[in-house]
Design a protein around this motif. Structure first.
Motif, short mmCIF file in Angstrom:
data_model
loop_
_atom_site.label_atom_id
_atom_site.label_comp_id
_atom_site.label_asym_id
_atom_site.label_seq_id
_atom_site.Cartn_x
_atom_site.Cartn_y
_atom_site.Cartn_z
N LYS A 10 32.76 48.60 76.44
CA LYS A 10 31.95 49.63 77.19
C LYS A 10 30.54 49.00 77.34
O LYS A 10 29.95 48.67 76.36
CB LYS A 10 32.18 50.68 76.68
N ARG A 19 27.15 59.75 72.31
CA ARG A 19 26.35 59.40 71.57
C ARG A 19 26.53 58.72 70.53
O ARG A 19 26.96 59.20 69.66
CB ARG A 19 25.11 60.51 71.63
N GLY A 51 26.88 50.65 77.58
CA GLY A 51 26.02 52.06 77.44
C GLY A 51 24.60 51.67 77.66
O GLY A 51 23.87 50.75 77.77
N LEU A 98 22.86 54.72 71.73
CA LEU A 98 23.42 54.33 73.16
C LEU A 98 24.14 55.75 73.47
O LEU A 98 24.76 56.53 72.85
CB LEU A 98 24.53 53.30 72.92
N ARG A 99 24.08 55.98 74.69
CA ARG A 99 24.87 56.86 75.27
C ARG A 99 25.97 56.19 76.19
O ARG A 99 25.78 55.42 77.24
CB ARG A 99 24.21 57.77 76.54
N ILE A 100 27.36 56.33 75.67
CA ILE A 100 28.43 55.80 76.33
C ILE A 100 29.29 56.99 77.08
O ILE A 100 29.85 57.62 76.12
CB ILE A 100 28.92 54.90 75.32
N ARG A 156 20.53 48.59 79.79
CA ARG A 156 22.21 48.74 79.76
C ARG A 156 22.59 47.73 78.62
O ARG A 156 22.09 46.40 79.20
CB ARG A 156 22.79 48.67 81.00
#
Length: 778
Positions: free
Chosen positions: A642, A664, A644, A658-660, A634
């Motif tokens: 944020k 993506r 991610g 990154l996945r937020i 993370r």
């Protein structure tokens, strides 16, 4: 400008207009493009002004609603003059045309201040709402006269339905009666000659009281109307006759309305055709990366990087001019090297510009000529017993006495097809005559005498099409200022010709000619060297420009990040001040009885306010390298405020995916922080939604001819970036084919939370080969 029919044919102007007409939406627009002719200067300027506005709308993606209903209704109006009525389906075409006109009018009226020329064109559009309503109220979408068209028609049809039900009831009683079970062929009723009948066995018809109306194909069955329903069916026939009369009365009334407004309908068609013609040309201009020509009062021509539109993607851009620095241009070079194409391109662009078309070039200056003449290609005629030489000289001989100092002549292989010495002499004499009259001309030739003439004479310039002696192929590039070199002996040597023959050939060439050719070859070599140097310099300048833009954007991003962090910290500080003030007010209220405690509390408030008012932004250290990360880590993204989760790492590019939340995103190591901050230290969001400055996000993505896995990955990335960019909608091109890509796209769109809705494109957008995606925007 006068142009003979032969010149129009040789320049393939009709083929050019046909190409442009394919960009129109309606048959009205296509027809108008095909009928375009040469305009006066004032009319041309008006046309080009409207074209400029249309092109502006096209590049913005704001295409007027040219629906399929805007068709040519002239045949309907012509038929109406004869028959005085229209069929219901024909009336629907009139209705839909009026609706299409109304939508077109609304589109331009909402933009009348921004596009005044187009507004002037459409302001007289009349949607004929009264006619539209009258047809809509009388004819339903099935193409039938609606029962509610008039009270009488409604009453008649209601009575017909009631009477039909009575008759059917009587027929069912007879069909199911034991008395006629052996007489009736099948237990059903049908209709013959508009009357209800029952199928009866032919040999039993004497046992059935009724009237025969028809006989089956086999002859085994007769269709009989029972006598018990005769009176009812006679009454039904009368009602149906009254219904038909009322329908005809309605259709004649509507026909009269259409006829009374036929002039307005024709005027609407004329305006629609002009609009579609204008936008068809604008779309062609966008498709061909063209320009609107600049029109000059002088007889000049200058085209920069122009492409012959009929050659498509194979066209090699050339620059050609005449009339400014020189009046005659002599083009030399090998066969199939592009001389004739250059000639045709110049002539076609002059003709196209004066007919209001855009020019597929980087720049186009078109002058005012009083006469355009072209003699291009080989028009040898066996029927007229004309040789190649005769077929060229005859039309030239007829036109030369008519030329003025404002005429433009395009002459291909002047003097060819006869004895070279005589042909060259004749060609030179023609050029001298043209020069003496002050006319402008572009001429192609193989004769060395003509290129020597261009070297000696003022107001005459040489040009050449390039030939690569290494590959033995033409490059089709045109160079003005350098005559074409004779490469015959060089090419022969590369193709294996014996040295002794080449040496003998060299001896037969005069010393003067050989020296001139040697100078020309040296000029071509220098030109080639300078061209390579110019290309390298342009590439380096482009690289410098890109680097400059890149670093300016990075600097802008850094400043934006700094401003966001400062703003966020300030918001946090102000919030803390407000909370502290509330708490300390309570202390003050309880301390007012004690002067000493009151003064101490007031001082505490002042000090706390001063401390918190100082802007102390939180600073995040960027990640030093992505090699310290692993999938699942993370990290914090300051510009989003944020956290991610790392999904993919690209070590070569120092980037991560990154996945937020459900986004993506792809970020560089400079845009994320993995050190010096704990998860609890997340900055409060500056706003509920953050728009990310993602470079070069297009409005459209094509995944045609890609495999499913690659197409899916590319689509996910495109949608995430487009949503973060703030687009309200995007276009996905998947093609029609077997529907595999389309199915994948629609299934994926159903899974993405920020996708609000999606649909197939309409006809103008690409139909079922594209999907339009709308995003959630709160």
């Amino acid at each position: 400008m006068e142009v003979e029919e032969r010149t129009i044919r040789l320049l393939e102007f009709r083929e050019f207009k046909n190409l442009v007409s394919k960009m129109a939406f309606t048959s009205l627009g296509k027809k108008r493009i095909l009928e375009r002719g040469i305009l006066s200067k004032d009319a041309l300027e008006e046309e080009l002004s409207a074209l400029r506005e249309a092109f502006d709308l096209v590049i913005k993606g704001e295409i007027p609603p040219f629906s399929a209903s805007l068709s040519d209704i002239t045949p309907l109006l012509e038929n109406l003059r004869i028959s005085l009525k229209l069929f219901p389906e024909e009336l629907l075409l009139i209705r839909d045309f009026c609706k299409g006109v109304d939508k077109l009018r609304e589109f331009f009226f909402s933009r009348k201040n921004e596009y005044p020329k187009l507004y002037l064109l459409v302001r007289e559009l009349d949607p004929l709402r009264g006619l539209y309503s009258a047809i809509s109220n009388a004819i339903n979408d099935k193409g039938e006269v609606d029962s509610e068209a008039t009270p009488l028609l409604s009453s008649l049809r209601r009575r017909i339905r009631v009477l039909e039900e009575r008759i059917k009831g009587e027929l069912l009683k007879i069909i199911h009666s034991p008395e006629f079970s052996d007489v009736i062929q099948e237990p059903l009723y049908t209709v013959r000659e508009g009357r209800f009948v029952i199928p009866v066995k032919r040999d039993k018809k004497g046992f059935f009281p009724g009237i025969v109306h028809d006989l089956s194909g086999s002859g085994m069955t007769v269709f009989m109307e029972p006598l018990s329903t005769l009176a009812l069916q006679n009454e039904l026939k009368e009602l149906r006759s009254e219904e038909e009369n009322e329908i005809n009365r309605i259709l004649y009334r509507l026909g009269e309305m259409v006829m009374s407004q036929s002039l307005e309908l024709k005027k609407n068609m004329e305006i629609v055709s002009k609009l579609d013609d204008t936008f068809g040309r604008a779309l062609f201009m966008a498709e061909e990366r063209g320009v609107i020509p600049k029109i000059d009062d002088k007889p000049v021509l200058k085209l920069s990087e122009v492409r012959h539109p009929l050659l498509g993607k194979e066209a090699v851009p050339i620059s050609i001019e005449v009339g400014r620095k020189f009046s005659i241009l002599v083009i030399t070079g090998p066969n199939t090297g592009g001389k004739t194409v250059a000639l045709k391109t110049a002539g076609l662009m002059v003709l196209a510009a004066w007919c209001g078309f855009p020019i597929p070039a980087q720049e186009a200056l078109i002058g005012s000529f009083d006469f355009l003449f072209a003699d291009v290609g080989d028009e040898q005629s066996i029927a007229q017993n004309l040789s190649t030489f005769s077929s060229h000289i005859e039309p030239i001989a007829k036109v030369l006495p008519r030329i003025t100092n404002r005429s433009l002549l395009l002459l291909d292989e002047l003097g060819a097809g006869t004895d070279p010495q005589e042909g060259a002499a004749l060609a030179m004499a023609i050029l001298k005559y043209i020069k003496g009259r002050g006319a402008k001309a572009i001429v192609t030739t193989h004769y060395p005498a003509l290129k020597y003439y261009a070297i000696r004479e003022s107001d005459v310039e040489n040009a050449s099409v390039e030939f690569d002696v290494e590959t033995l192929k033409p490059t089709y590039r045109l160079f003005i200022g350098i005559p074409g070199a004779s490469n015959a002996l060089t090419i022969a040597k590369r193709l294996g010709m014996m040295d002794e023959i080449l040496e003998e050939a060299s001896k037969l060439i005069s010393y003067q000619d050989e020296r001139v050719e040697e100078v020309i070859r040296e000029l071509h070599a220098k030109r080639s060297s300078y061209s390579n140097l110019e290309r390298k310099l342009k590439e380096e300048l482009e690289m410098v420009r890109e680097l400059k833009e890149k670093y300016e954007k990075k600097l802008g991003n850094l400043r934006e990040k700094e401003e966001k962090i400062l703003a966020s910290a300030k918001l946090k500080a102000n919030k803390m001040i407000r909370e502290a003030e509330e708490k300390l007010k309570e202390i003050l209220n309880s301390a007012k009885s004690d002067i000493r405690r009151y003064a101490e509390a007031k001082g505490s408030i002042r000090k706390l306010s001063e401390d918190l008012a100082e802007e102390k932004p939180l600073v995040f250290e960027p990640l030093k390298s992505v090699k310290f990360l692993k999938v699942g880590d993370r990290v914090y993204v300051p510009k989003f405020g944020k956290w991610g989760e790392v999904e993919e790492i690209f070590q070569d590019e120092e980037e991560v995916a990154l996945r937020i939340g459900f986004f993506r995103v792809f970020l560089s190591k400079d845009e994320i922080s993995g050190e010096g901050i704990s998860q609890g230290d997340v900055l409060p969001e500056v706003a509920e939604k953050v728009k990310v400055d993602i470079e070069d996000v297009p409005y459209e993505l094509s995944i045609r001819k890609k495999n499913l896995e690659d197409a899916r990955d590319e689509l996910i990335r495109f949608l995430d970036r487009a949503f973060l960019k703030g687009y309200p909608q995007v276009k996905v091109v998947h093609g029609k084919g077997e529907g595999v890509l389309r199915k994948m796209v629609w299934e994926l769109l159903k899974e993405i939370p920020y996708v609000k809705s999606f649909r197939f494109g309409d006809e103008a957008e690409g139909g079922q080969g594209v999907t339009i995606v709308y995003f959630e925007r709160g």
